[in-house]
Design a protein around this motif. Structure first.
Motif, PDB file in Angstrom:
ATOM      1  N   ASP A 226       0.846  -1.195   0.000  1.00 30.02           N
ATOM      2  CA  ASP A 226       0.000   0.000   0.000  1.00 30.02           C
ATOM      3  C   ASP A 226       0.883   1.247   0.000  1.00 30.02           C
ATOM      4  OD1 ASP A 226      -2.288  -1.518   0.144  1.00 30.02           O
ATOM      5  OD2 ASP A 226      -2.558  -1.255   2.300  1.00 30.02           O
ATOM      6  N   PRO A 227       0.666   2.138  -0.944  1.00 33.44           N
ATOM      7  CA  PRO A 227       1.431   3.396  -0.922  1.00 33.44           C
ATOM      8  C   PRO A 227       1.084   4.207   0.334  1.00 33.44           C
ATOM      9  CG  PRO A 227       0.320   3.090  -3.034  1.00 33.44           C
ATOM     10  CD  PRO A 227      -0.216   2.056  -2.101  1.00 33.44           C
ATOM     11  N   PRO A 228       2.061   4.846   0.943  1.00 31.08           N
ATOM     12  CA  PRO A 228       1.817   5.582   2.194  1.00 31.08           C
ATOM     13  C   PRO A 228       1.311   7.013   1.964  1.00 31.08           C
ATOM     14  CG  PRO A 228       4.144   5.579   1.718  1.00 31.08           C
ATOM     15  CD  PRO A 228       3.484   4.764   0.634  1.00 31.08           C
ATOM     16  N   PHE A 229       0.269   7.154   1.147  1.00 26.71           N
ATOM     17  CA  PHE A 229      -0.267   8.484   0.845  1.00 26.71           C
ATOM     18  C   PHE A 229      -0.677   9.229   2.115  1.00 26.71           C
ATOM     19  CE2 PHE A 229      -1.612   6.270  -3.210  1.00 26.71           C
ATOM     20  CZ  PHE A 229      -0.606   6.826  -3.984  1.00 26.71           C
ATOM     21  N   GLU A 230      -1.396   8.565   2.982  1.00 27.81           N
ATOM     22  CA  GLU A 230      -1.884   9.198   4.215  1.00 27.81           C
ATOM     23  C   GLU A 230      -0.719   9.616   5.115  1.00 27.81           C
ATOM     24  OE1 GLU A 230      -4.470  10.721   7.063  1.00 27.81           O
ATOM     25  OE2 GLU A 230      -4.804  10.198   4.970  1.00 27.81           O
ATOM     26  N   GLN A 231       0.284   8.788   5.204  1.00 28.27           N
ATOM     27  CA  GLN A 231       1.429   9.095   6.067  1.00 28.27           C
ATOM     28  C   GLN A 231       2.209  10.305   5.534  1.00 28.27           C
ATOM     29  OE1 GLN A 231       0.528   5.955   5.048  1.00 28.27           O
ATOM     30  NE2 GLN A 231      -0.354   5.505   7.043  1.00 28.27           N
ATOM     31  N   VAL A 232       2.374  10.394   4.220  1.00 29.57           N
ATOM     32  CA  VAL A 232       3.057  11.553   3.639  1.00 29.57           C
ATOM     33  C   VAL A 232       2.226  12.809   3.874  1.00 29.57           C
ATOM     34  CG1 VAL A 232       3.873  12.604   1.489  1.00 29.57           C
ATOM     35  CG2 VAL A 232       4.340  10.189   1.953  1.00 29.57           C
ATOM     36  N   ARG A 233       0.910  12.698   3.732  1.00 28.32           N
ATOM     37  CA  ARG A 233       0.035  13.842   3.983  1.00 28.32           C
ATOM     38  C   ARG A 233       0.187  14.318   5.421  1.00 28.32           C
ATOM     39  NH1 ARG A 233      -4.230  14.945   6.499  1.00 28.32           N
ATOM     40  NH2 ARG A 233      -4.801  12.815   6.967  1.00 28.32           N
ATOM     41  N   GLN A 234       0.208  13.377   6.376  1.00 27.32           N
ATOM     42  CA  GLN A 234       0.358  13.742   7.784  1.00 27.32           C
ATOM     43  C   GLN A 234       1.715  14.399   8.049  1.00 27.32           C
ATOM     44  OE1 GLN A 234      -0.409  10.192  10.056  1.00 27.32           O
ATOM     45  NE2 GLN A 234      -2.582  10.199   9.537  1.00 27.32           N
ATOM     46  N   LEU A 235       2.757  13.894   7.411  1.00 29.42           N
ATOM     47  CA  LEU A 235       4.079  14.503   7.572  1.00 29.42           C
ATOM     48  C   LEU A 235       4.086  15.936   7.031  1.00 29.42           C
ATOM     49  CD1 LEU A 235       6.257  11.428   6.611  1.00 29.42           C
ATOM     50  CD2 LEU A 235       6.264  12.581   8.839  1.00 29.42           C
TER      51      LEU A 235
ATOM     52  N   SER B 185       2.069  18.283   9.297  1.00 28.22           N
ATOM     53  CA  SER B 185       2.740  18.551  10.569  1.00 28.22           C
ATOM     54  C   SER B 185       3.898  19.534  10.419  1.00 28.22           C
ATOM     55  CB  SER B 185       3.266  17.244  11.174  1.00 28.22           C
ATOM     56  OG  SER B 185       4.411  16.790  10.461  1.00 28.22           O
ATOM     57  N   GLY B 186       4.303  19.807   9.179  1.00 34.23           N
ATOM     58  CA  GLY B 186       5.434  20.685   8.938  1.00 34.23           C
ATOM     59  C   GLY B 186       6.754  19.955   8.756  1.00 34.23           C
ATOM     60  N   PHE B 187       6.717  18.633   8.829  1.00 29.72           N
ATOM     61  CA  PHE B 187       7.950  17.858   8.705  1.00 29.72           C
ATOM     62  C   PHE B 187       8.637  18.091   7.366  1.00 29.72           C
ATOM     63  CE2 PHE B 187      10.301  14.043   7.473  1.00 29.72           C
ATOM     64  CZ  PHE B 187      11.173  13.934   8.541  1.00 29.72           C
ATOM     65  N   THR B 188       7.877  18.139   6.285  1.00 33.19           N
ATOM     66  CA  THR B 188       8.476  18.281   4.963  1.00 33.19           C
ATOM     67  C   THR B 188       9.012  19.691   4.714  1.00 33.19           C
ATOM     68  OG1 THR B 188       6.282  18.639   4.007  1.00 33.19           O
ATOM     69  CG2 THR B 188       7.170  16.390   3.929  1.00 33.19           C
ATOM     70  N   ALA B 189       8.740  20.617   5.630  1.00 37.22           N
ATOM     71  CA  ALA B 189       9.249  21.993   5.540  1.00 37.22           C
ATOM     72  C   ALA B 189      10.197  22.306   6.687  1.00 37.22           C
ATOM     73  CB  ALA B 189       8.088  22.983   5.535  1.00 37.22           C
TER      74      ALA B 189
ATOM     75  N   VAL C  42      13.054  24.563   5.796  1.00 38.12           N
ATOM     76  CA  VAL C  42      12.690  25.827   5.147  1.00 38.12           C
ATOM     77  C   VAL C  42      12.864  26.944   6.178  1.00 38.12           C
ATOM     78  CG1 VAL C  42      10.768  27.148   4.159  1.00 38.12           C
ATOM     79  CG2 VAL C  42      11.112  24.742   3.509  1.00 38.12           C
ATOM     80  N   PRO C  43      13.511  28.039   5.800  1.00 38.57           N
ATOM     81  CA  PRO C  43      13.706  29.142   6.754  1.00 38.57           C
ATOM     82  C   PRO C  43      12.381  29.666   7.319  1.00 38.57           C
ATOM     83  CG  PRO C  43      15.087  29.453   4.823  1.00 38.57           C
ATOM     84  CD  PRO C  43      14.173  28.307   4.515  1.00 38.57           C
ATOM     85  N   VAL C  44      12.437  30.132   8.543  1.00 36.03           N
ATOM     86  CA  VAL C  44      11.251  30.635   9.242  1.00 36.03           C
ATOM     87  C   VAL C  44      10.564  31.729   8.442  1.00 36.03           C
ATOM     88  CG1 VAL C  44      10.469  31.803  11.352  1.00 36.03           C
ATOM     89  CG2 VAL C  44      12.174  29.977  11.496  1.00 36.03           C
ATOM     90  N   GLU C  45      11.340  32.610   7.805  1.00 37.26           N
ATOM     91  CA  GLU C  45      10.724  33.720   7.074  1.00 37.26           C
ATOM     92  C   GLU C  45       9.885  33.269   5.883  1.00 37.26           C
ATOM     93  OE1 GLU C  45      15.162  33.770   5.772  1.00 37.26           O
ATOM     94  OE2 GLU C  45      14.047  33.388   7.600  1.00 37.26           O
ATOM     95  N   PHE C  46      10.039  32.006   5.470  1.00 35.14           N
ATOM     96  CA  PHE C  46       9.219  31.464   4.392  1.00 35.14           C
ATOM     97  C   PHE C  46       8.148  30.511   4.918  1.00 35.14           C
ATOM     98  CE2 PHE C  46      13.237  32.553   2.249  1.00 35.14           C
ATOM     99  CZ  PHE C  46      12.741  33.425   1.304  1.00 35.14           C
ATOM    100  N   GLY C  47       8.055  30.360   6.223  1.00 36.17           N
ATOM    101  CA  GLY C  47       7.009  29.534   6.813  1.00 36.17           C
ATOM    102  C   GLY C  47       7.451  28.185   7.333  1.00 36.17           C
TER     103      GLY C  47
ATOM    104  N   GLN D 184       5.685  27.385  -1.041  1.00 34.34           N
ATOM    105  CA  GLN D 184       4.850  26.238  -1.413  1.00 34.34           C
ATOM    106  C   GLN D 184       5.196  25.022  -0.554  1.00 34.34           C
ATOM    107  OE1 GLN D 184       5.360  25.772  -5.673  1.00 34.34           O
ATOM    108  NE2 GLN D 184       3.349  26.699  -5.997  1.00 34.34           N
ATOM    109  N   VAL D 185       6.479  24.811  -0.322  1.00 34.18           N
ATOM    110  CA  VAL D 185       6.893  23.695   0.541  1.00 34.18           C
ATOM    111  C   VAL D 185       6.345  23.907   1.946  1.00 34.18           C
ATOM    112  CG1 VAL D 185       8.870  22.529   1.608  1.00 34.18           C
ATOM    113  CG2 VAL D 185       8.939  23.146  -0.820  1.00 34.18           C
ATOM    114  N   ALA D 186       6.457  25.122   2.463  1.00 30.80           N
ATOM    115  CA  ALA D 186       5.960  25.426   3.808  1.00 30.80           C
ATOM    116  C   ALA D 186       4.446  25.252   3.891  1.00 30.80           C
ATOM    117  CB  ALA D 186       6.357  26.841   4.216  1.00 30.80           C
ATOM    118  N   ALA D 187       3.749  25.449   2.775  1.00 31.31           N
ATOM    119  CA  ALA D 187       2.290  25.290   2.739  1.00 31.31           C
ATOM    120  C   ALA D 187       1.874  23.823   2.637  1.00 31.31           C
ATOM    121  CB  ALA D 187       1.703  26.080   1.574  1.00 31.31           C
TER     122      ALA D 187
END
Length: 141
Positions: free
Chosen positions: A41-50, A53-57, A60-65, A119-122
């Motif tokens: 099963d692809p982990p679509f839900e787990q990537v969405r949760q990450l 939560s801000g994990f994927t950003a 990313v510098p604070v000034e960009f979110g 976009q990454v921060a979003a």
């Protein structure tokens, strides 16, 4: 009399703060990881949760979110994520490489760089794909 307010920049979180922040997400990710692997099963839900939560950003510098974490902290987080589901750090490899390229970009196009980082921060997650060595438009006969 003029009154000005100075906003202090947000402090970079410590590794311990980051680990504590993302531990609940990692715990949810670990639930059912083996079963997902067995079912393929692809982990679509787990990537969405990450992403939510801000994990994927996280770098990313604070000034960009983002959180403004250091690369060494990202690697510690990826090691912890791998304990929860070893597929996810590999899956996110292209995403974090893309973010790192943006962070290292020394071109004069800071507007473009900022738009991508926002976009990454979003919550946008970027990846890569291939077609197994077949050139575009070069289908097999």
């Amino acid at each position: 009399m003029t009154h000005t307010t100075t906003i202090a920049p947000a402090a970079t979180p410590t590794r311990e703060d980051l680990l504590a922040r993302f531990e609940p997400v990692f715990a949810r990710t670990a639930d059912g990881a083996v079963a997902r692997e067995r079912r393929r099963d692809p982990p679509f839900e787990q990537v969405r949760q990450l992403a939510e939560s801000g994990f994927t950003a996280v770098t990313v510098p604070v000034e960009f979110g983002g959180s403004g974490a250091r690369p060494s902290d990202l690697f510690a987080l990826l090691v912890r994520l791998a304990r929860a589901d070893s597929n996810l750090p590999q899956l996110l490899r292209a995403h974090f490489a893309f973010v790192e390229e943006l962070l290292l970009d020394t071109s004069d196009d800071l507007v473009r760089r900022g738009l991508w980082l926002e976009q990454v921060a979003a919550g946008e997650v970027f990846g890569s794909a291939s077609r197994g060595g077949v050139p575009p438009g070069g289908g097999r006969s």
